[in-house]
Motif scaffolding. Structure first.
Motif, PDB file in Angstrom:
ATOM      1  N   GLU A 172      -9.628  -3.607  -6.614  1.00 40.31           N
ATOM      2  CA  GLU A 172     -10.072  -2.216  -6.695  1.00 40.31           C
ATOM      3  C   GLU A 172      -9.241  -1.332  -5.767  1.00 40.31           C
ATOM      4  N   GLU A 173      -8.925  -1.844  -4.588  1.00 45.52           N
ATOM      5  CA  GLU A 173      -8.151  -1.065  -3.619  1.00 45.52           C
ATOM      6  C   GLU A 173      -6.790  -0.660  -4.204  1.00 45.52           C
ATOM      7  N   GLU A 174      -6.094  -1.599  -4.823  1.00 44.60           N
ATOM      8  CA  GLU A 174      -4.785  -1.285  -5.388  1.00 44.60           C
ATOM      9  C   GLU A 174      -4.919  -0.356  -6.592  1.00 44.60           C
ATOM     10  N   LEU A 175      -5.940  -0.571  -7.409  1.00 40.47           N
ATOM     11  CA  LEU A 175      -6.151   0.289  -8.571  1.00 40.47           C
ATOM     12  C   LEU A 175      -6.357   1.738  -8.123  1.00 40.47           C
ATOM     13  N   LEU A 176      -7.184   1.954  -7.116  1.00 40.34           N
ATOM     14  CA  LEU A 176      -7.434   3.305  -6.609  1.00 40.34           C
ATOM     15  C   LEU A 176      -6.160   3.916  -6.033  1.00 40.34           C
ATOM     16  N   SER A 177      -5.343   3.103  -5.362  1.00 40.47           N
ATOM     17  CA  SER A 177      -4.077   3.578  -4.802  1.00 40.47           C
ATOM     18  C   SER A 177      -3.131   4.026  -5.916  1.00 40.47           C
ATOM     19  N   VAL A 178      -3.020   3.245  -6.977  1.00 44.87           N
ATOM     20  CA  VAL A 178      -2.143   3.594  -8.093  1.00 44.87           C
ATOM     21  C   VAL A 178      -2.641   4.853  -8.791  1.00 44.87           C
ATOM     22  N   LEU A 179      -3.948   4.956  -8.979  1.00 47.13           N
ATOM     23  CA  LEU A 179      -4.512   6.176  -9.571  1.00 47.13           C
ATOM     24  C   LEU A 179      -4.080   7.409  -8.779  1.00 47.13           C
ATOM     25  N   LYS A 180      -4.217   7.327  -7.465  1.00 46.88           N
ATOM     26  CA  LYS A 180      -3.871   8.450  -6.598  1.00 46.88           C
ATOM     27  C   LYS A 180      -2.380   8.790  -6.717  1.00 46.88           C
ATOM     28  N   LEU A 181      -1.523   7.763  -6.716  1.00 52.84           N
ATOM     29  CA  LEU A 181      -0.081   7.987  -6.839  1.00 52.84           C
ATOM     30  C   LEU A 181       0.288   8.641  -8.170  1.00 52.84           C
ATOM     31  N   LEU A 182      -0.505   8.359  -9.222  1.00 53.70           N
ATOM     32  CA  LEU A 182      -0.254   8.954 -10.541  1.00 53.70           C
ATOM     33  C   LEU A 182      -0.893  10.335 -10.682  1.00 53.70           C
ATOM     34  N   GLY A 183      -1.617  10.774  -9.634  1.00 47.87           N
ATOM     35  CA  GLY A 183      -2.212  12.111  -9.647  1.00 47.87           C
ATOM     36  C   GLY A 183      -3.605  12.158 -10.247  1.00 47.87           C
ATOM     37  N   TYR A 184      -4.296  11.028 -10.254  1.00 52.39           N
ATOM     38  CA  TYR A 184      -5.641  10.954 -10.826  1.00 52.39           C
ATOM     39  C   TYR A 184      -6.634  10.460  -9.780  1.00 52.39           C
ATOM     40  N   THR A 185      -7.915  10.649 -10.103  1.00 54.34           N
ATOM     41  CA  THR A 185      -9.000  10.078  -9.305  1.00 54.34           C
ATOM     42  C   THR A 185      -9.838   9.208 -10.227  1.00 54.34           C
ATOM     43  N   LEU A 186     -10.770   8.493  -9.643  1.00 53.29           N
ATOM     44  CA  LEU A 186     -11.655   7.637 -10.430  1.00 53.29           C
ATOM     45  C   LEU A 186     -12.444   8.451 -11.459  1.00 53.29           C
ATOM     46  N   GLU A 187     -12.714   9.711 -11.145  1.00 51.91           N
ATOM     47  CA  GLU A 187     -13.459  10.577 -12.065  1.00 51.91           C
ATOM     48  C   GLU A 187     -12.670  10.880 -13.341  1.00 51.91           C
ATOM     49  N   ASP A 188     -11.361  10.731 -13.304  1.00 53.34           N
ATOM     50  CA  ASP A 188     -10.515  10.967 -14.486  1.00 53.34           C
ATOM     51  C   ASP A 188     -10.481   9.766 -15.424  1.00 53.34           C
ATOM     52  N   THR A 189     -11.059   8.663 -15.001  1.00 52.69           N
ATOM     53  CA  THR A 189     -10.954   7.410 -15.751  1.00 52.69           C
ATOM     54  C   THR A 189     -12.220   7.137 -16.559  1.00 52.69           C
ATOM     55  N   THR A 190     -12.101   6.149 -17.424  1.00 51.61           N
ATOM     56  CA  THR A 190     -13.265   5.695 -18.183  1.00 51.61           C
ATOM     57  C   THR A 190     -13.231   4.177 -18.312  1.00 51.61           C
ATOM     58  N   SER A 191     -14.408   3.595 -18.343  1.00 51.96           N
ATOM     59  CA  SER A 191     -14.529   2.145 -18.564  1.00 51.96           C
ATOM     60  C   SER A 191     -14.975   1.858 -19.995  1.00 51.96           C
ATOM     61  N   LYS A 192     -15.022   2.899 -20.823  1.00 48.68           N
ATOM     62  CA  LYS A 192     -15.457   2.711 -22.211  1.00 48.68           C
ATOM     63  C   LYS A 192     -14.435   1.895 -22.994  1.00 48.68           C
ATOM     64  N   THR A 193     -14.933   1.222 -24.018  1.00 46.94           N
ATOM     65  CA  THR A 193     -14.038   0.483 -24.904  1.00 46.94           C
ATOM     66  C   THR A 193     -13.291   1.480 -25.782  1.00 46.94           C
ATOM     67  N   ILE A 194     -12.219   1.034 -26.397  1.00 44.85           N
ATOM     68  CA  ILE A 194     -11.445   1.917 -27.276  1.00 44.85           C
ATOM     69  C   ILE A 194     -12.307   2.404 -28.440  1.00 44.85           C
ATOM     70  N   TYR A 195     -13.194   1.552 -28.933  1.00 47.30           N
ATOM     71  CA  TYR A 195     -14.072   1.960 -30.037  1.00 47.30           C
ATOM     72  C   TYR A 195     -15.037   3.064 -29.599  1.00 47.30           C
ATOM     73  N   GLU A 196     -15.571   2.976 -28.372  1.00 42.14           N
ATOM     74  CA  GLU A 196     -16.447   4.027 -27.852  1.00 42.14           C
ATOM     75  C   GLU A 196     -15.670   5.331 -27.663  1.00 42.14           C
ATOM     76  N   LEU A 197     -14.457   5.223 -27.142  1.00 41.59           N
ATOM     77  CA  LEU A 197     -13.637   6.427 -26.927  1.00 41.59           C
ATOM     78  C   LEU A 197     -13.281   7.120 -28.227  1.00 41.59           C
ATOM     79  N   ILE A 198     -12.926   6.351 -29.231  1.00 36.03           N
ATOM     80  CA  ILE A 198     -12.593   6.936 -30.539  1.00 36.03           C
ATOM     81  C   ILE A 198     -13.821   7.626 -31.124  1.00 36.03           C
ATOM     82  N   GLY A 199     -14.986   6.993 -30.999  1.00 39.72           N
ATOM     83  CA  GLY A 199     -16.230   7.602 -31.476  1.00 39.72           C
ATOM     84  C   GLY A 199     -16.521   8.915 -30.766  1.00 39.72           C
ATOM     85  N   ASP A 200     -16.383   8.913 -29.430  1.00 36.44           N
ATOM     86  CA  ASP A 200     -16.594  10.137 -28.652  1.00 36.44           C
ATOM     87  C   ASP A 200     -15.604  11.227 -29.060  1.00 36.44           C
ATOM     88  N   TYR A 201     -14.345  10.855 -29.201  1.00 37.47           N
ATOM     89  CA  TYR A 201     -13.288  11.807 -29.559  1.00 37.47           C
ATOM     90  C   TYR A 201     -13.540  12.403 -30.938  1.00 37.47           C
TER      91      TYR A 201
END
Length: 184
Positions: free
Chosen positions: A147-176
């Motif tokens: 988790e520590e490295e994931l959060l570090s990479v997110l920050k380096l890419l200009g994102y925060t955890l709030e910009d992410t989703t743990s939804k499956t691709i099927y859930e995301l497509i449905g939402d979209y």
């Protein structure tokens, strides 16, 4: 094997490539994929947010084709998507398909996508562009052993955890699709 992963959807692909380049992330994959998704007749694997898959990879960096047999099962979807993954390289996609069929699995769908993967430290950042008939928006998957490295990479890419989703691709497509239908 378990992996911690998250997604960021609707990315600007060129902007993401530039960010990864500036971080000196190493391009480790460039490939076209066909993902053959299998389940039992009653759909129990997908209902439980898992699946069986035969993946055909056309490796554009090594100019070769490989086949993988995989099962995935959702362990957690709270903060991150945590999956149990079992995968093996197989000699033939057809043989893998025949094994799944002999176990009573049926082909649910075949999904084509283009993927570029970049390695930064122990984290993999994958740019996915699916066939528009399946998923009309590009996204990145970030897979990390911690988790520590994931959060570090997110920050380096200009994102925060709030910009992410743990939804499956099927859930995301449905939402979209639902959000686009409401705008009509």
């Amino acid at each position: 094997m378990q992996e911690i992963e998250t997604r960021i959807i609707n990315i600007n692909v060129e902007d993401m490539r530039n960010k990864l380049s500036s971080l000196k992330a190493i391009k480790v994959k460039e490939e076209n994929q066909i993902n053959h998704i299998f389940d039992f007749k009653d759909g129990r694997l997908l209902k439980d947010k898992g699946y069986a898959r035969i993946r055909v990879i056309e490796d554009l960096l090594k100019n070769e084709t490989r086949y993988y047999m995989t099962t995935k099962k959702m362990i957690s979807q709270e903060k991150y998507k945590v999956m149990e993954e079992n995968e093996t390289l197989i000699a033939s996609g057809d043989e893998g398909i025949n094994i799944f069929k002999s176990l009573g699995l049926e082909l649910v769908e075949s999904i084509k996508k283009y993927r570029e993967s970049y390695k930064y430290k122990n984290t993999l950042v994958e740019i996915d562009i699916n066939d528009k008939s399946f998923c009309s928006f590009p996204y990145i998957e970030i897979e990390s052993p911690s988790e520590e490295e994931l959060l570090s990479v997110l920050k380096l890419l200009g994102y925060t955890l709030e910009d992410t989703t743990s939804k499956t691709i099927y859930e995301l497509i449905g939402d979209y699709n639902n959000s686009n239908l409401k705008g009509l």
